[in-house]
Design an enzyme around this catalytic site. Structure first.
Site, PDB file in Angstrom:
ATOM      1  CE  LYS A   9      -2.173  -1.012   3.851  1.00 56.05           C
ATOM      2  NZ  LYS A   9      -1.944  -2.371   4.350  1.00 56.05           N
ATOM      3  NE  ARG A  84      -5.001  -1.081   9.719  1.00 60.07           N
ATOM      4  CZ  ARG A  84      -3.772  -0.618   9.515  1.00 60.07           C
ATOM      5  NH1 ARG A  84      -3.569   0.621   9.182  1.00 60.07           N
ATOM      6  NH2 ARG A  84      -2.762  -1.426   9.620  1.00 60.07           N
ATOM      7  NE  ARG A 123       5.937  -3.949   6.443  1.00 63.46           N
ATOM      8  CZ  ARG A 123       4.707  -3.487   6.248  1.00 63.46           C
ATOM      9  NH1 ARG A 123       4.158  -3.539   5.055  1.00 63.46           N
ATOM     10  NH2 ARG A 123       4.048  -2.973   7.241  1.00 63.46           N
ATOM     11  NE  ARG A 156       5.828  -1.324  11.113  1.00 60.39           N
ATOM     12  CZ  ARG A 156       4.769  -1.143  10.330  1.00 60.39           C
ATOM     13  NH1 ARG A 156       4.911  -0.545   9.157  1.00 60.39           N
ATOM     14  NH2 ARG A 156       3.587  -1.553  10.692  1.00 60.39           N
ATOM     15  NE  ARG A 167       0.494  -4.845  11.932  1.00 60.17           N
ATOM     16  CZ  ARG A 167       1.541  -4.608  11.132  1.00 60.17           C
ATOM     17  NH1 ARG A 167       2.670  -5.237  11.315  1.00 60.17           N
ATOM     18  NH2 ARG A 167       1.435  -3.743  10.153  1.00 60.17           N
TER      19      ARG A 167
HETATM   20  P1  AMP Z   1       0.317   0.280   9.342  1.00 58.70           P
HETATM   21  O1  AMP Z   1       1.671   0.857   9.189  1.00 58.70           O
HETATM   22  O2  AMP Z   1      -0.692   0.880   8.404  1.00 58.70           O
HETATM   23  O3  AMP Z   1       0.309  -1.219   9.332  1.00 58.70           O
HETATM   24  O4  AMP Z   1      -0.201   0.705  10.819  1.00 58.70           O
HETATM   25  C1  AMP Z   1       0.506   0.319  11.981  1.00 58.70           C
HETATM   26  C2  AMP Z   1      -0.403   0.359  13.203  1.00 58.70           C
HETATM   27  O5  AMP Z   1      -0.938   1.687  13.377  1.00 58.70           O
HETATM   28  C3  AMP Z   1      -1.639  -0.533  13.140  1.00 58.70           C
HETATM   29  O6  AMP Z   1      -1.355  -1.875  13.487  1.00 58.70           O
HETATM   30  C4  AMP Z   1      -2.538   0.154  14.150  1.00 58.70           C
HETATM   31  O7  AMP Z   1      -2.184  -0.152  15.478  1.00 58.70           O
HETATM   32  C5  AMP Z   1      -2.255   1.636  13.915  1.00 58.70           C
HETATM   33  N1  AMP Z   1      -3.198   2.235  12.929  1.00 58.70           N
HETATM   34  C6  AMP Z   1      -2.874   2.892  11.763  1.00 58.70           C
HETATM   35  N2  AMP Z   1      -3.984   3.283  11.106  1.00 58.70           N
HETATM   36  C7  AMP Z   1      -5.042   2.853  11.842  1.00 58.70           C
HETATM   37  C8  AMP Z   1      -6.463   2.924  11.688  1.00 58.70           C
HETATM   38  N3  AMP Z   1      -7.027   3.502  10.624  1.00 58.70           N
HETATM   39  N4  AMP Z   1      -7.249   2.358  12.658  1.00 58.70           N
HETATM   40  C9  AMP Z   1      -6.705   1.777  13.748  1.00 58.70           C
HETATM   41  N5  AMP Z   1      -5.383   1.660  13.952  1.00 58.70           N
HETATM   42  C10 AMP Z   1      -4.541   2.192  13.023  1.00 58.70           C
END
Ligand code: AMP
Length: 215
Positions: A9, A84, A123, A156, A167
């Protein structure tokens, strides 16, 4: 733009920003920046993010109302990382309609479970500038060093095997219903995310053909 973790993404969002001149808004990166700065918000986020679980909607709505401002809405944007959950997409729909805008399409990058796990384990992120890499799909030029900072890349905190499994599970329970909701409205563009980056991007551009872009 939606899809399981590791579906590309962020990479596709950057390419769309460059090609179409729209703004790429990545919520996960914004929260990671808060954690790195050690802010109160960052400390709160870390409690969820380290365990690989989604943040409460109230935090997301606060952030979205800051980043979806007059300028981003006028220029057009690609949202990555949000919405999400069903509750988030409904909130965004209402928020945008009140501002004479809307989400036109949901680009869905499809990826099998095996591919997702393999990619996530590969990653890496630069601890200095936050740039994302993947040793398989978007490798750094040298070893495991950031191309820009020459600093050793790290994994990470939310990409330990336990956090990855959590996740992924959450993606299916929380995000699948949201995708279904948009699918019923004919807004989902299904893209095979297992192809090389360039091919995925071409498929996205092709599927966006005919869509009147703002700006
Ligand atoms: P990502 O890098 O997009 O995988 O986001 C990493 C983490 O940020 C996720 O596992 C959530 O804990 C938090 N996060 C980011 N965007 C959202 C969202 N729209 N809703 C809830 N948690 C989010």
């Amino acid at each position: 733009i939606s899809g399981p973790q590791g579906s590309g993404k962020g990479t596709q969002g950057d390419l769309l920003e460059e090609k179409l001149g729209i703004i790429h808004l990545e919520t996960g990166d914004m929260f990671r920046a808060e954690i790195a700065k050690g802010t109160e918000l960052g400390k709160k986020c870390a409690r969820y993010m380290d365990r690989g679980i989604l943040l409460p909607d109230s935090i997301i709505f606060d952030l979205l109302s800051q980043i979806l401002n007059e300028e981003t809405i006028k220029k057009g944007f690609v949202l990555d990382g949000a919405p999400r959950r069903l509750s988030q997409i409904k909130w965004i729909d209402k928020y945008l309609v009140e501002r004479n805008s809307q989400i036109d399409k949901l680009i869905l990058l499809n990826l099998s479970r095996e591919e997702t796990i393999g990619r996530l384990s590969a990653r890496r992120i630069c601890p200095q500038c936050g740039r994302n890499y993947n040793l398989i799909t978007v490798p750094p030029k040298n070893d495991e060093l950031c191309d820009d900072c020459q600093v050793k890349l790290i994994t990470r905190d939310d990409e330990t095997p336990q956090a990855i499994a959590k996740r992924l599970e959450e993606y299916h329970t929380e995000t699948d219903p949201m995708i279904e909701y948009y699918r019923e409205q004919g807004k989902v563009l299904e893209i095979n995310g297992e192809q090389p980056v360039e091919k995925v991007f071409q498929d996205i551009l092709k599927s966006l053909e005919g869509l009147a872009l703002r700006g």
